[in-house]
Design a protein around this motif. Structure first.
Motif, short mmCIF file in Angstrom:
data_model
loop_
_atom_site.label_atom_id
_atom_site.label_comp_id
_atom_site.label_asym_id
_atom_site.label_seq_id
_atom_site.Cartn_x
_atom_site.Cartn_y
_atom_site.Cartn_z
N ARG A 82 0.83 -1.21 0.00
CA ARG A 82 0.00 0.00 0.00
C ARG A 82 0.86 1.26 0.00
NH1 ARG A 82 -4.85 -1.51 4.35
NH2 ARG A 82 -5.69 -3.30 3.17
N ASN A 83 1.94 1.23 0.77
CA ASN A 83 2.83 2.40 0.79
C ASN A 83 3.45 2.63 -0.58
OD1 ASN A 83 2.34 2.76 3.53
ND2 ASN A 83 4.07 1.48 4.13
N LEU A 84 3.83 1.53 -1.24
CA LEU A 84 4.38 1.66 -2.58
C LEU A 84 3.35 2.21 -3.55
CD1 LEU A 84 6.42 -1.67 -2.80
CD2 LEU A 84 7.32 0.65 -2.51
N GLU A 85 2.10 1.76 -3.42
CA GLU A 85 1.05 2.28 -4.29
C GLU A 85 0.83 3.78 -4.05
OE1 GLU A 85 -2.39 -0.06 -3.61
OE2 GLU A 85 -1.69 -1.77 -4.80
N GLN A 86 0.84 4.19 -2.77
CA GLN A 86 0.69 5.61 -2.47
C GLN A 86 1.86 6.41 -3.05
OE1 GLN A 86 0.25 5.95 1.76
NE2 GLN A 86 -1.78 5.02 1.80
N MET A 87 3.06 5.87 -2.93
CA MET A 87 4.23 6.57 -3.47
C MET A 87 4.12 6.71 -4.99
SD MET A 87 8.26 5.62 -3.03
CE MET A 87 8.06 4.12 -4.00
N LEU A 88 3.67 5.64 -5.65
CA LEU A 88 3.50 5.70 -7.10
C LEU A 88 2.41 6.69 -7.48
CD1 LEU A 88 3.80 1.90 -8.00
CD2 LEU A 88 5.49 3.69 -8.38
N ASP A 89 1.32 6.73 -6.68
CA ASP A 89 0.27 7.72 -6.95
C ASP A 89 0.81 9.13 -6.83
OD1 ASP A 89 -1.52 5.69 -7.38
OD2 ASP A 89 -2.32 5.71 -5.32
N GLN A 90 1.63 9.37 -5.79
CA GLN A 90 2.21 10.71 -5.62
C GLN A 90 3.15 11.05 -6.77
OE1 GLN A 90 4.05 10.63 -1.77
NE2 GLN A 90 2.11 10.65 -0.66
N GLU A 92 2.92 9.92 -9.82
CA GLU A 92 2.08 10.21 -10.97
C GLU A 92 1.49 11.61 -10.87
OE1 GLU A 92 -0.76 7.12 -11.10
OE2 GLU A 92 0.61 5.62 -11.92
N SER A 93 1.08 12.00 -9.65
CA SER A 93 0.53 13.34 -9.47
C SER A 93 1.58 14.40 -9.75
CB SER A 93 -0.01 13.50 -8.04
OG SER A 93 -1.03 12.55 -7.77
N VAL A 94 2.79 14.16 -9.25
CA VAL A 94 3.88 15.12 -9.48
C VAL A 94 4.20 15.20 -10.97
CG1 VAL A 94 6.33 15.57 -9.08
CG2 VAL A 94 4.86 14.87 -7.19
N ALA A 95 4.21 14.05 -11.64
CA ALA A 95 4.50 14.05 -13.08
C ALA A 95 3.42 14.81 -13.85
CB ALA A 95 4.59 12.61 -13.59
N ALA A 96 2.14 14.60 -13.46
CA ALA A 96 1.06 15.32 -14.12
C ALA A 96 1.16 16.82 -13.86
CB ALA A 96 -0.29 14.79 -13.64
N MET A 97 1.48 17.19 -12.60
CA MET A 97 1.62 18.61 -12.28
C MET A 97 2.78 19.22 -13.05
SD MET A 97 2.09 20.39 -8.54
CE MET A 97 3.70 19.64 -8.31
N TRP A 98 3.89 18.48 -13.18
CA TRP A 98 5.03 18.99 -13.92
C TRP A 98 4.68 19.21 -15.39
CZ3 TRP A 98 9.35 21.41 -13.46
CH2 TRP A 98 10.27 21.40 -14.50
N GLN A 99 3.89 18.30 -15.96
CA GLN A 99 3.46 18.49 -17.34
C GLN A 99 2.62 19.75 -17.49
OE1 GLN A 99 1.50 14.88 -18.53
NE2 GLN A 99 3.40 13.71 -18.71
N ASP A 100 1.77 20.02 -16.47
CA ASP A 100 0.94 21.23 -16.52
C ASP A 100 1.78 22.49 -16.34
OD1 ASP A 100 -1.26 19.61 -16.88
OD2 ASP A 100 -1.76 19.55 -14.74
#
Length: 220
Positions: A82-90, A92-100
């Protein structure tokens, strides 16, 4: 009799369709089996090479890593899924924000570069380099005791600077500098000339201020 023949023909047709279906199914199964056999034949050398490389790599790290270490790491990863999934979600969020934000960051970088180029052309950086040289000279010219005394008297120094920068003081210093630089001393100065200048009100005020300054110096 005709009805019996018709029923027989229907059964024969149905049987023919079933035979054709089974024949097509057998043909497809044979094709899939052949494709699987071809895939096995292609992957067998690759799998053998991978196995050989794996064995070689494991032999190199055998003295550093034991099987128990790998199992312990695997169990720890499973416990922290679960911690790994949360880290991956974060991530992905950072990558999406960086693209924006990427277009905005590019515009900001270009603006910053233009501003720095403008400051360079105006001489800001040259001034800063000169200021650093002055700071180096100041630092190397004062001892630790000088700095301590400066800290103790900084308020008095600032008050003195404040008084020295008053408009009337600055005007007097400018006029004095102008007189010293532009006007040369008289060629022939007699006592009578000096006494005559004492009748000038401006000279009297200057002497009065000079005497006040001398009195202040003597008192301190």
């Amino acid at each position: 009799m005709d009805q019996t023949v018709a029923e027989l023909n229907q059964k024969i047709d149905a049987l023919t369709e079933q035979v054709a279906f089974l024949t097509e199914e057998a043909r497809q199964q044979k094709r899939r089996r052949q494709e699987w056999e071809e895939l096995q034949n292609d992957l067998t050398p690759v799998a053998g090479e991978m196995y050989r490389l794996t064995v070689e790599q494991l032999n190199e790290i055998e003295s550093y890593v034991q099987l128990e270490d790998g199992l312990r790491l695997l169990k720890r990863l499973m416990r922290n899924t679960r911690n790994l999934e949360q880290m991956l979600d974060q991530m992905e969020s950072v990558a999406a924000m960086w693209q924006d934000l990427s277009p905005l960051s590019q515009d900001a970088f270009l603006t910053l570069m233009q501003r720095m180029d403008e400051m360079e052309r105006k001489g800001y950086f040259a001034f800063l380099r000169g200021g650093m040289a002055i700071a180096d000279n100041v630092v190397t010219s004062f001892t630790e005791e000088d700095v301590r005394q400066l800290g103790e008297n900084i308020v008095l120094i600032l008050q003195t600077v404040k008084e020295m920068t008053q408009p009337e003081i600055m005007t007097m210093m400018r006029n004095t500098a102008h007189v010293i630089r532009e006007e040369g001393p008289p060629v022939d100065v007699s006592m009578f000339t000096i006494l005559r200048q004492l009748n000038d009100p401006a000279v009297k005020r200057g002497l009065a201020k000079t005497l006040s300054v001398l009195r202040t110096v003597s008192e301190n």
